[in-house]
Design a protein around this motif. Sequence first.
Motif, PDB file in Angstrom:
ATOM      1  N   MET A 188       6.277  20.482 -12.794  1.00  0.00           N
ATOM      2  CA  MET A 188       5.022  20.329 -12.053  1.00  0.00           C
ATOM      3  C   MET A 188       4.360  21.685 -11.835  1.00  0.00           C
ATOM      4  N   LYS A 189       3.015  21.665 -11.818  1.00  0.00           N
ATOM      5  CA  LYS A 189       2.243  22.874 -11.607  1.00  0.00           C
ATOM      6  C   LYS A 189       1.159  22.637 -10.560  1.00  0.00           C
ATOM      7  N   GLY A 190       0.621  23.740 -10.017  1.00  0.00           N
ATOM      8  CA  GLY A 190      -0.524  23.674  -9.115  1.00  0.00           C
ATOM      9  C   GLY A 190      -0.281  22.880  -7.836  1.00  0.00           C
ATOM     10  N   LYS A 191      -1.273  22.062  -7.456  1.00  0.00           N
ATOM     11  CA  LYS A 191      -1.209  21.339  -6.192  1.00  0.00           C
ATOM     12  C   LYS A 191      -0.037  20.362  -6.139  1.00  0.00           C
ATOM     13  N   ASP A 192       0.216  19.639  -7.254  1.00  0.00           N
ATOM     14  CA  ASP A 192       1.322  18.683  -7.267  1.00  0.00           C
ATOM     15  C   ASP A 192       2.642  19.379  -6.975  1.00  0.00           C
ATOM     16  N   ALA A 193       2.826  20.545  -7.562  1.00  0.00           N
ATOM     17  CA  ALA A 193       4.053  21.305  -7.319  1.00  0.00           C
ATOM     18  C   ALA A 193       4.137  21.704  -5.842  1.00  0.00           C
ATOM     19  N   PHE A 194       3.010  22.182  -5.302  1.00  0.00           N
ATOM     20  CA  PHE A 194       2.974  22.616  -3.907  1.00  0.00           C
ATOM     21  C   PHE A 194       3.337  21.461  -2.967  1.00  0.00           C
ATOM     22  N   TYR A 195       2.724  20.281  -3.176  1.00  0.00           N
ATOM     23  CA  TYR A 195       2.990  19.130  -2.311  1.00  0.00           C
ATOM     24  C   TYR A 195       4.470  18.762  -2.332  1.00  0.00           C
ATOM     25  N   ASN A 196       5.059  18.768  -3.494  1.00  0.00           N
ATOM     26  CA  ASN A 196       6.463  18.386  -3.607  1.00  0.00           C
ATOM     27  C   ASN A 196       7.390  19.437  -3.009  1.00  0.00           C
ATOM     28  N   ALA A 223      -7.328  33.205  -9.406  1.00  0.00           N
ATOM     29  CA  ALA A 223      -8.099  32.445  -8.409  1.00  0.00           C
ATOM     30  C   ALA A 223      -7.177  31.515  -7.631  1.00  0.00           C
ATOM     31  N   PRO A 224      -7.528  31.196  -6.369  1.00  0.00           N
ATOM     32  CA  PRO A 224      -6.734  30.273  -5.557  1.00  0.00           C
ATOM     33  C   PRO A 224      -6.656  28.894  -6.201  1.00  0.00           C
ATOM     34  N   VAL A 225      -5.518  28.247  -6.043  1.00  0.00           N
ATOM     35  CA  VAL A 225      -5.315  26.892  -6.564  1.00  0.00           C
ATOM     36  C   VAL A 225      -6.195  25.905  -5.816  1.00  0.00           C
ATOM     37  N   GLY A 226      -6.410  26.165  -4.518  1.00  0.00           N
ATOM     38  CA  GLY A 226      -7.218  25.290  -3.667  1.00  0.00           C
ATOM     39  C   GLY A 226      -7.255  25.826  -2.252  1.00  0.00           C
ATOM     40  N   GLY A 227      -7.966  25.136  -1.366  1.00  0.00           N
ATOM     41  CA  GLY A 227      -8.024  25.561   0.025  1.00  0.00           C
ATOM     42  C   GLY A 227      -6.665  25.400   0.686  1.00  0.00           C
ATOM     43  N   PHE A 228      -6.171  26.475   1.300  1.00  0.00           N
ATOM     44  CA  PHE A 228      -4.804  26.453   1.814  1.00  0.00           C
ATOM     45  C   PHE A 228      -4.590  25.368   2.866  1.00  0.00           C
ATOM     46  N   MET A 229      -5.436  25.322   3.911  1.00  0.00           N
ATOM     47  CA  MET A 229      -5.212  24.384   5.003  1.00  0.00           C
ATOM     48  C   MET A 229      -5.286  22.939   4.546  1.00  0.00           C
ATOM     49  N   SER A 230      -6.229  22.624   3.676  1.00  0.00           N
ATOM     50  CA  SER A 230      -6.340  21.245   3.191  1.00  0.00           C
ATOM     51  C   SER A 230      -5.109  20.872   2.372  1.00  0.00           C
ATOM     52  N   MET A 231      -4.604  21.812   1.579  1.00  0.00           N
ATOM     53  CA  MET A 231      -3.393  21.558   0.805  1.00  0.00           C
ATOM     54  C   MET A 231      -2.189  21.378   1.716  1.00  0.00           C
ATOM     55  N   LEU A 232      -2.092  22.219   2.736  1.00  0.00           N
ATOM     56  CA  LEU A 232      -0.963  22.137   3.652  1.00  0.00           C
ATOM     57  C   LEU A 232      -0.968  20.803   4.399  1.00  0.00           C
ATOM     58  N   MET A 233      -2.125  20.393   4.906  1.00  0.00           N
ATOM     59  CA  MET A 233      -2.216  19.141   5.651  1.00  0.00           C
ATOM     60  C   MET A 233      -1.896  17.940   4.760  1.00  0.00           C
ATOM     61  N   GLU A 234      -2.310  17.996   3.504  1.00  0.00           N
ATOM     62  CA  GLU A 234      -1.993  16.912   2.580  1.00  0.00           C
ATOM     63  C   GLU A 234      -0.491  16.875   2.302  1.00  0.00           C
ATOM     64  N   GLY A 235       0.111  18.041   2.155  1.00  0.00           N
ATOM     65  CA  GLY A 235       1.553  18.105   1.946  1.00  0.00           C
ATOM     66  C   GLY A 235       2.321  17.538   3.136  1.00  0.00           C
TER      67      GLY A 235
END
Length: 366
Positions: A308-316, A340-352
């Motif tokens: 897994m890469k990017g956001k999917d990897a982060f969530y897992n 460049a950033p993969v995405g907005g940090f706080m939104s990614m963290l809250m989704e995780g």
Amino acid sequence: MSLLEFKFDITETLKCPIYKKGDYFELTGVAVKPPVKREICVFPIKIVADILNSLEGKAAESYGEEVIGKEFNCGGCTGIIKFVCSKKDDGWVVPQLRMMKELDAKRAMAENMTTLEGQLKDFALLSWLDESSLKDFATCATTETFEVGRTILKIDTPGRNLYLLLSGKVVLLGRHGETIGHLGKGEVFGEMSLMFDQPVNVTVKVVEAANALVLSATDFKHLLVKFPFMKMALARLMAKRLSQSIRPVPTGQVTGVHGRLAELSASELFQMIHENMKSGAVELALPGGTASVDFIDGEIVDSSYNVMKGKDAFYNIVMEQEGSFVFTTSLPAAEPAKRAPVGGFMSMLMEGLRLLDEKKSIASQE
């Protein structure tokens, strides 16, 4: 006479077939109410009626002087009871006086609320709230006093409340009793266990008599929904706390920090790096394999977990609760500044964290 309101507490009984000590009669208007779930006995009712008749024609302000605190006896049948006339629970015997009492209470509450709101503005967590929002916050909380030596939070126990120190001082203790830091007026504790639904990670003990505003976990979560920006303020607070408590790597090993997810979750670790605007790489050994997350100035520029890469990897990665990590201040990329950033940090963290909550919910139902 319809203004009369009294309470008659039964203080003593002897072989009474109906009433028990602790029962009470109420006189409201011209109606006499017997104790709840008790039969009506005509003998004490007659005594109360006689009291009513004795007050006829007298000024309302003299009612208390005539009957409050007086003891009455009833021995009309096989048993005996004694009862004392007292004020109603609100402390007044006529509605007009009760309304005055309620008005005074509201005025005192308003004054206290104004004072409390002024104190709440000293908290960085609440400094952005307007007057109306501060009132909402204050009405959800209670104040509590803690004596020196009292343990308010104990490490590894469930977190149940958020505490805002109005005065006094507490010490933060680690797993082995070591001092991690101190908190005083205007500071907050108990937030991390509530935010991440995890056991308390420090012991909090009072070293200077303290007064605190206490907010239950339920009300805390309600306010987080009502005031989303509070999450950002808490994120900054947690980052500061984590940067003080995270363990350094022993001399001779890689420069940075390391630990186990059982002690410090991935979400907490990432939050610390983000809030402190750090650049570096987090390498993790997880149940599903190895993972890594790269940061530049606190933003995630790359993440991977097995295939897994990017956001999917982060969530897992965020959903993992076991494993270990090492954070170093060096990046493997040759030109990290151009990533460049993969995405907005706080939104990614809250989704995780949302996905983690779903995972826990499913596990609890199995």
